[in-house]
Design a protein around this motif. Structure first.
Motif, mmCIF file in Angstrom:
data_model
loop_
_atom_site.group_PDB
_atom_site.id
_atom_site.type_symbol
_atom_site.label_atom_id
_atom_site.label_comp_id
_atom_site.label_asym_id
_atom_site.label_seq_id
_atom_site.Cartn_x
_atom_site.Cartn_y
_atom_site.Cartn_z
ATOM 1 N N TRP A 333 18.458 -61.773 17.308
ATOM 2 C CA TRP A 333 17.789 -60.945 17.969
ATOM 3 C C TRP A 333 18.567 -59.837 18.473
ATOM 4 O O TRP A 333 18.055 -58.819 18.940
ATOM 5 C CB TRP A 333 17.581 -61.762 19.346
ATOM 6 N N GLN A 334 19.855 -59.753 18.562
ATOM 7 C CA GLN A 334 20.532 -58.777 18.828
ATOM 8 C C GLN A 334 20.688 -57.561 17.746
ATOM 9 O O GLN A 334 20.623 -56.376 18.213
ATOM 10 C CB GLN A 334 22.342 -59.089 18.892
ATOM 11 N N ILE A 335 20.499 -57.981 16.406
ATOM 12 C CA ILE A 335 20.258 -56.970 15.384
ATOM 13 C C ILE A 335 18.805 -56.484 15.598
ATOM 14 O O ILE A 335 18.812 -54.994 15.456
ATOM 15 C CB ILE A 335 20.512 -57.897 13.980
ATOM 16 N N VAL A 336 17.928 -56.988 15.861
ATOM 17 C CA VAL A 336 16.587 -56.449 15.518
ATOM 18 C C VAL A 336 16.391 -55.563 17.004
ATOM 19 O O VAL A 336 15.683 -54.584 16.896
ATOM 20 C CB VAL A 336 15.515 -57.355 15.775
ATOM 21 N N HIS A 337 17.121 -55.868 18.102
ATOM 22 C CA HIS A 337 16.942 -54.983 19.271
ATOM 23 C C HIS A 337 18.233 -53.849 19.431
ATOM 24 O O HIS A 337 18.535 -53.223 20.510
ATOM 25 C CB HIS A 337 17.048 -55.844 20.577
ATOM 26 N N GLY A 338 18.885 -53.809 18.265
ATOM 27 C CA GLY A 338 19.652 -52.586 18.189
ATOM 28 C C GLY A 338 21.159 -52.745 18.658
ATOM 29 O O GLY A 338 21.791 -51.808 18.854
ATOM 30 N N ARG A 339 21.515 -53.824 18.860
ATOM 31 C CA ARG A 339 22.980 -54.335 19.320
ATOM 32 C C ARG A 339 23.903 -53.537 18.418
ATOM 33 O O ARG A 339 25.019 -52.823 18.858
ATOM 34 C CB ARG A 339 23.250 -55.667 19.345
ATOM 35 N N SER A 340 23.831 -53.670 17.074
ATOM 36 C CA SER A 340 24.570 -52.884 16.138
ATOM 37 C C SER A 340 24.303 -51.607 15.704
ATOM 38 O O SER A 340 24.796 -51.288 14.523
ATOM 39 C CB SER A 340 25.114 -53.977 15.121
ATOM 40 N N GLY A 341 23.411 -51.086 16.225
ATOM 41 C CA GLY A 341 22.650 -49.564 15.813
ATOM 42 C C GLY A 341 21.293 -49.950 15.196
ATOM 43 O O GLY A 341 20.668 -51.257 15.094
#
Length: 546
Positions: A333-341
């Motif tokens: 969920w963090q990746i899909v919502h742009g946590r890491s760009g």
């Protein structure tokens, strides 16, 4: 580089600390215990680095290990010892200034006590940039008077540092001049004393401190010869490495190569190892050696080993497997919502674009495009699982992830077609439905990619990629070591914070342990070649937050 002899470096350190002359070891020169602050993997986020500095430059009260019921004050270390990877992504002069010198100097202004202390360090893989240029400017002994006129103050961040450095380089190249750099990277109150990227220091009677340089690929002859000349069977060893000999509860080739080059056997030699590179805390007993990973100096968090069937249980961890699993489940969920760009989203869009274009305007069969996309996605996932990892689990997970990613557009079309409704009819009217399918496919593909990285971490296949994407700033810590005056051993306290950016989050005692100096084992190894031996002259700790 020509390293000072162990005796010379000891005299330098004793002089900085105000010790008596003519003594063989640091504790004898000071006539007391010696305190060391160890931290590794520093210099990432400036805000986190500043909070780590607050941890390190504080004094603490704890229960005395040898006197139950009494308190013991842990003073700031006489020696500040960096265990590698001083700044990220590479330890250039600019990045060390911005990510270490600036945040540390801000805190040092608040706690300045006028007492000089010793600065030591070993380089990690992120320090090996331009021949250790940035590392040398921070850790090598100063020569003469240094002119810092025209350079920014130690507590001022240089904005757009790398872009500015590139522009400087282009301009200097065009007109045939040199790029100007800071001569030194000073920490107020700390004096660098080493002449090389590796060193040896006489800490106490029968106890030495070694700092080994991992170098680019292997420890070279000069360094091996230097340490070979110091080997005696009646001296214990506190060893600082930039790569752990064991990481995630398994042997780590990079660290093992360093240990082998120093002719040490952790199972047989009683050594206290302080290391980093892995961004968490883990203490293990490996034979006679106490092996401590303390990579919580500022860089993003690495998890503890989550699934560990058949692997030894460590003595202490921070975080533990339960906390690591809870964080790992957040990664998709963090990746899909742009946590890491949004690089993953862009990659998914580019992956889908050829097949999407062929189906939309070329009339190509959707099945063919899905199979080609699945093959490419599976290959990329396989590479991210570790180029040298040949386990069946990697191939299986990569294949499943690739197939899902490849067939997502087809499933999205079928779903949108079956859904119908006023909104989708309007979308058809304006020609937006294909773009809705495309956007939904990219979103789901990114989620699948995050789930794949999470699975690699949970199953213990690959431990770095997922948490690098998560970029979690928590679980920062450092080690405060008391070297006993008589050299009989050392006591250590690991202090940290789960959330270093929260003012209400308390400092926790992550671990406390004692190590006994049994000296190096006799006859535990074969003799080294004569040419190498003769160099050129020159517990009861509790598990926290499981």
């Amino acid at each position: 580089m020509r390293p000072s002899t162990a005796d010379t470096l000891t005299r330098k350190a004793a002089a900085v600390l105000g010790g008596r002359e003519g003594k063989e070891t640091l504790t004898e020169a000071l006539d007391r215990d010696v305190w060391i602050d160890f931290l590794a993997d520093t210099g990432d986020c400036v805000s986190v680095s500043q909070e780590v500095a607050r941890l390190v430059f504080e004094t603490y009260e704890v229960e005395a290990p040898d006197k139950p019921g009494e308190t013991l004050v842990l003073p700031r270390g006489d020696i500040l010892l960096f265990g590698g990877d001083t700044a990220y992504p590479v330890a250039t002069e600019l990045e060390i200034h911005n990510r270490v010198i600036v945040p540390f100097s801000r805190v040092l202004e608040e706690v300045r006590d006028g007492k000089p202390r010793v600065l030591l360090g070993v380089p990690g893989n992120h320090d090996w940039y331009a021949g250790l240029d940035g590392f040398g400017r921070m850790f090598r002994e100063r020569r003469g008077t240094v002119d810092l006129v025209g350079r920014s103050a130690p507590n001022e961040v240089v904005r757009f540092a790398q872009i500015g450095h590139f522009i400087q380089w282009v301009e200097a190249f065009r007109i045939g001049r040199y790029v100007s750099k800071r001569s030194t990277l000073p920490l107020d109150g700390y004096v660098p004393v080493q002449d090389a990227s590796y060193f040896a220091l006489r800490l106490a009677p029968g106890l030495d401190l070694w700092g080994a340089d991992r170098q680019l690929r292997a420890v070279d002859f000069e360094q091996r010869a230097f340490f070979a000349s110091l080997r005696t069977e009646n001296r214990g060893l506190l060893l600082t490495l930039a790569d752990p000999a064991y990481a995630f509860l398994e042997p780590n080739p990079a660290g093992q190569h360093i240990v082998d080059a120093l002719d040490l056997r952790l199972e047989d030699d009683s050594v206290l190892v302080l290391t980093g590179d892995t961004h968490h805390y883990c203490r293990e007993q490996i034979g006679k050696t106490c092996h401590v990973i303390a990579g919580g100096g500022g860089a993003f968090l690495h998890p503890a080993r989550i699934m560990r069937q058949g692997l030894p249980e460590p003595a202490a961890e921070f975080p533990g497997p339960k906390a690591s699993l809870a964080l790992a489940l957040q990664i998709p969920w963090q990746i899909v919502h742009g946590r890491s760009g949004f690089l993953v989203h862009l990659a998914a869009a580019l992956l889908y674009l050829p097949a999407f274009t062929a189906v939309r305007w070329g009339g190509a069969p959707p099945m063919v495009g899905s199979l080609v996309t699945a093959a490419i996605a599976g290959f990329v996932c396989r590479l991210l699982g570790g180029f040298r990892n040949r386990s069946i689990a990697v191939y299986l997970l990569a294949t499943i992830a690739g197939l899902i990613v490849g067939f997502v557009p087809m499933l999205a079309r079928m779903t949108f077609a079956a859904a119908g409704g006023l909104f989708l009819h309007a979308a058809d009217l304006y020609g937006a439905r294909p773009w809705l399918v495309f956007a939904a496919s990219v979103y789901v593909a990114t989620l699948v990619f995050g789930a794949y990285l999470t699975a690699l971490t949970v199953f213990g296949i690959e431990q770095h990629q997922a948490f690098a994407a998560l970029a979690h700033p928590g679980y920062k810590h450092f080690v405060r070591v008391r070297v006993r005056r008589d050299g009989s051993g050392a006591d250590a306290w690991v202090l940290g914070k789960v959330d270093p950016l929260s003012t209400s989050d308390p400092v926790v005692l992550v671990d406390q342990f004692s190590w006994t100096n049994d000296g190096l084992s006799a006859g535990a190894r074969s003799m080294m070649p004569a040419s190498l031996i003769t160099p050129p002259s020159s517990d009861a700790a509790q598990k926290q937050r499981r």
